[in-house]
Enzyme design. Structure first.
Site, PDB file in Angstrom:
ATOM      1  N   GLN A  18      38.504  40.477  41.565  1.00 10.84           N
ATOM      2  CA  GLN A  18      39.599  41.700  40.443  1.00 10.84           C
ATOM      3  C   GLN A  18      39.854  41.904  41.985  1.00 10.84           C
ATOM      4  OE1 GLN A  18      42.239  39.653  38.526  1.00 10.84           O
ATOM      5  NE2 GLN A  18      40.927  37.728  39.632  1.00 10.84           N
ATOM      6  N   GLY A  40      48.243  41.756  31.631  1.00 14.66           N
ATOM      7  CA  GLY A  40      47.206  41.143  31.951  1.00 14.66           C
ATOM      8  C   GLY A  40      47.706  41.626  33.693  1.00 14.66           C
ATOM      9  N   HIS A  41      47.225  41.130  34.528  1.00 14.60           N
ATOM     10  CA  HIS A  41      46.602  41.145  36.089  1.00 14.60           C
ATOM     11  C   HIS A  41      48.201  41.617  36.453  1.00 14.60           C
ATOM     12  CE1 HIS A  41      45.215  36.918  36.991  1.00 14.60           C
ATOM     13  NE2 HIS A  41      46.247  37.385  36.770  1.00 14.60           N
ATOM     14  N   ASN A  42      48.075  42.035  37.502  1.00 20.98           N
ATOM     15  CA  ASN A  42      49.627  42.248  38.318  1.00 20.98           C
ATOM     16  C   ASN A  42      50.996  42.326  37.462  1.00 20.98           C
ATOM     17  OD1 ASN A  42      47.661  40.851  40.436  1.00 20.98           O
ATOM     18  ND2 ASN A  42      48.335  42.444  41.246  1.00 20.98           N
TER      19      ASN A  42
END
Length: 269
Positions: free
Chosen positions: A194, A235-237
């Site tokens: 990540q 969550g990511h992004n």
């Protein structure tokens, strides 16, 4: 404080005995004759007839109420402002506790208060008036603005960016790894690095045990003024807009976008 003085400071019209001494604020059912309460939701109007409060904040004057009335355009907001006049949480004195660990290359702004067992990594930058309670951890290369407040066990991970006047409650994690794995031919899972960051803009508050994952490639961003409750996962992004409300138990999957001013109630997915 005299009720007349309180009304003047809040900018409210006073109807009733201006000489009442107000010693604090309380809920409608708990308030005493020396306390201020608030009627900010009309469904609680029947309770206002029975409150023992010395004064009550209301949007419009109500005939027949015993307490003095402060007429306010926004009773809930003025109730919050009044509370600040009677109670301020303790603020640690400036200084770095000898049991804190500050990397030699870290830059700490003026008037910072850093408690025992807090850790600040290499090349991290923290603005003026920061408060890091015991056991807060700031990883390498993190950049944090002015008037930052982090409660015990909050974490800002490597290279993440945090704006001004941000509050992190206990056990918040900013920039933990996003949930990314590639399935291999044998059925096992290969971790995807990540490599992005998490960005928290100005005036954001994040509740206890909530997480904002770092981006897989680019960034996860929480925009100005957003307020996040306890036990929320981003969550990511993801891109969370300005002045958003995220209530307890909300989970937002990676790469989702939430628009400006949205409200996601408890346990929204």
């Amino acid at each position: 404080m005299k009720l007349s003085d309180l009304a003047a400071r809040l900018g409210c019209e006073l109807r009733g005995d201006a000489s009442i001494a107000i010693t604090g604020v309380a809920g409608m059912e708990q308030a005493s004759e020396t306390e201020l309460t608030s009627l900010h939701n009309s469904k609680y109007a029947p309770k206002a007839k029975h409150t023992r409060a010395g004064a009550i904040l209301v949007k419009t004057y109500i005939e027949g109420l015993r307490p003095a009335q402060l007429i306010s355009k926004n009773p809930y907001l003025d109730f919050a402002r009044a509370l600040e006049m009677f109670y301020q949480p303790p603020k640690p004195a400036p200084g770095i506790h000898p049991l804190a660990s500050i990397a030699p290359t870290a830059k700490i702004g003026a008037n910072a208060s850093i408690g025992p067992f807090a850790a600040v990594g290499e090349h991290a930058v923290i603005g003026v008036n920061a408060v890091l309670h015991p056991h807060v951890t700031i990883y390498e290369g993190a950049q944090i603005g002015d008037d930052f407040l982090a409660h015990s066990h909050a974490v800002v991970r490597e290279f993440c960016r945090v704006g001004h006047r941000v509050v992190l409650q206990n056990h918040v994690v900013i920039g933990g790894d996003g949930y990314g794995f590639a399935k291999q031919s044998d059925g096992s899972h290969y971790k995807i690095v990540q490599s992005g960051v998490a960005v928290i803009e100005d005036d954001v508050e994040i509740g206890a045990n909530s997480t904002v994952d770092r981006g897989a490639l680019a960034e996860t961003r929480v925009r100005r003024g957003t307020k996040i409750d306890n036990l929320v996962h981003i969550g990511h992004n993801c891109d969370i807009g300005e002045d958003v409300i995220l209530v307890m138990g909300t989970g937002i999957s990676g790469s989702s976008t939430v628009g400006k001013g949205a409200v996601l109630a408890g346990q929204v997915g």
